[in-house]
Design an enzyme around this catalytic site. Structure first.
Site, PDB file in Angstrom:
ATOM      1  CD  GLU A  40      50.443  42.971  78.335  1.00 16.88           C
ATOM      2  OE1 GLU A  40      49.264  43.364  78.325  1.00 16.88           O
ATOM      3  OE2 GLU A  40      51.217  43.163  79.299  1.00 16.88           O
ATOM      4  CE  LYS A 106      45.752  42.401  80.918  1.00 15.57           C
ATOM      5  NZ  LYS A 106      46.490  43.678  80.758  1.00 15.57           N
ATOM      6  CB  CYS A 142      49.990  42.140  82.052  1.00 16.63           C
ATOM      7  SG  CYS A 142      50.966  43.534  82.681  1.00 16.63           S
TER       8      CYS A 142
END
Length: 259
Positions: A40, A106, A142
């Site tokens: 990321e 995301k 994440c």
């Protein structure tokens, strides 16, 4: 299916980070890999204003990443930022090369532990599964790893492997949580989890999440097949996709769900 995870510290200059990508792509190709995962925030680490480095998903950074991946004949997944609405950006995974041209924004934003990603980042809404040589590869970023529903949704959509690209925040117990969550999500979805994070930074970088390392490959039954420590490094792993088939036959959590 041979895969490579490259755990590293990206900087704040996208052009320099592309040079790092070229090195990692060449190394992965030489190793015979079909999929390379970079962390990321690979195009630019957290801790600086993200608006100036955000580019469209077909902008210069993504185009050059795609060119390098296509020339090497493999698929690359790398974290970047793209323009969002209302002055915010999107935390984007670019997937390029070997016929793959996709991106994932995301979905779950890191509004936790005193940090508010939603102040500067607009959430995505669309789960994404890639086709890499006929293998379904789901994408997650994440904080997404704390949400089992996403991983089961990806498995329902055909994922046998789920990439988790991260810039995991440091703190008491955070490495232990990373270990627990990556293994749990593999079990929830009976899929391989390829968890690739930024390495632990060499010095203090401020309050923004940077990385703790500990990238790993987790089997569909929650076993850590291979892993790294905190320092930069590279994992080369051969995945036996029949393990997914066997795990889903012996532990059919996807079929046994009631909710």
């Amino acid at each position: 299916m041979r895969i490579v995870l490259s755990q590293l510290n990206s900087g704040t200059d996208p052009a320099r980070n592309l040079k790092t990508a070229q090195v990692e792509i060449e190394a992965a190709a030489q190793a015979g890999a079909r999929l390379l995962v970079l962390p990321e925030a690979f195009s630019c680490r957290f801790g600086v204003p993200l608006g100036p480095v955000a580019e469209p998903v077909d902008g210069p950074f993504a185009t050059e990443l795609g060119r390098l991946a296509e020339e090497a004949g493999l698929t690359v997944v790398a974290g970047a930022f793209s323009p969002g609405g209302g002055g915010r950006v999107r935390n984007t995974l670019l997937a390029r090369g070997a016929g793959v041209h996709e991106h994932y924004d995301k979905i779950h934003l890191y509004d936790a532990f005193g940090f508010a990603e939603s102040d500067t980042v607009e959430p995505g809404t669309r789960p994404v599964v890639l086709d890499v040589d006929g293998v379904g590869v789901g994408l997650a970023t994440c904080y997404d790893v704390r949400f089992p529903g996403l991983f089961q949704t990806l498995a329902d959509a055909g994922a046998q492997v789920v990439v988790v690209a991260a810039s995991w925040g440091a703190g008491v117990g955070k490495v232990e949580q990373w270990d627990l969550l990556t293994r749990a999500r593999a079990l929830d979805s009976t899929s391989f989890v390829l968890a690739c994070g930024q390495a632990a930074p060499p010095g203090e970088t401020g309050p923004a999440p940077t990385g703790v390392g500990h990238s790993r490959v987790v089997s569909p039954l929650g076993e850590v097949v291979a892993g790294l420590g905190a320092e930069p490094g590279r994992l080369v792993v051969d995945l036996d996709l029949q393990e997914v088939t066997r795990a889903r036959a012996s532990l059919p959590v996807l079929l046994n769900r009631r909710f």
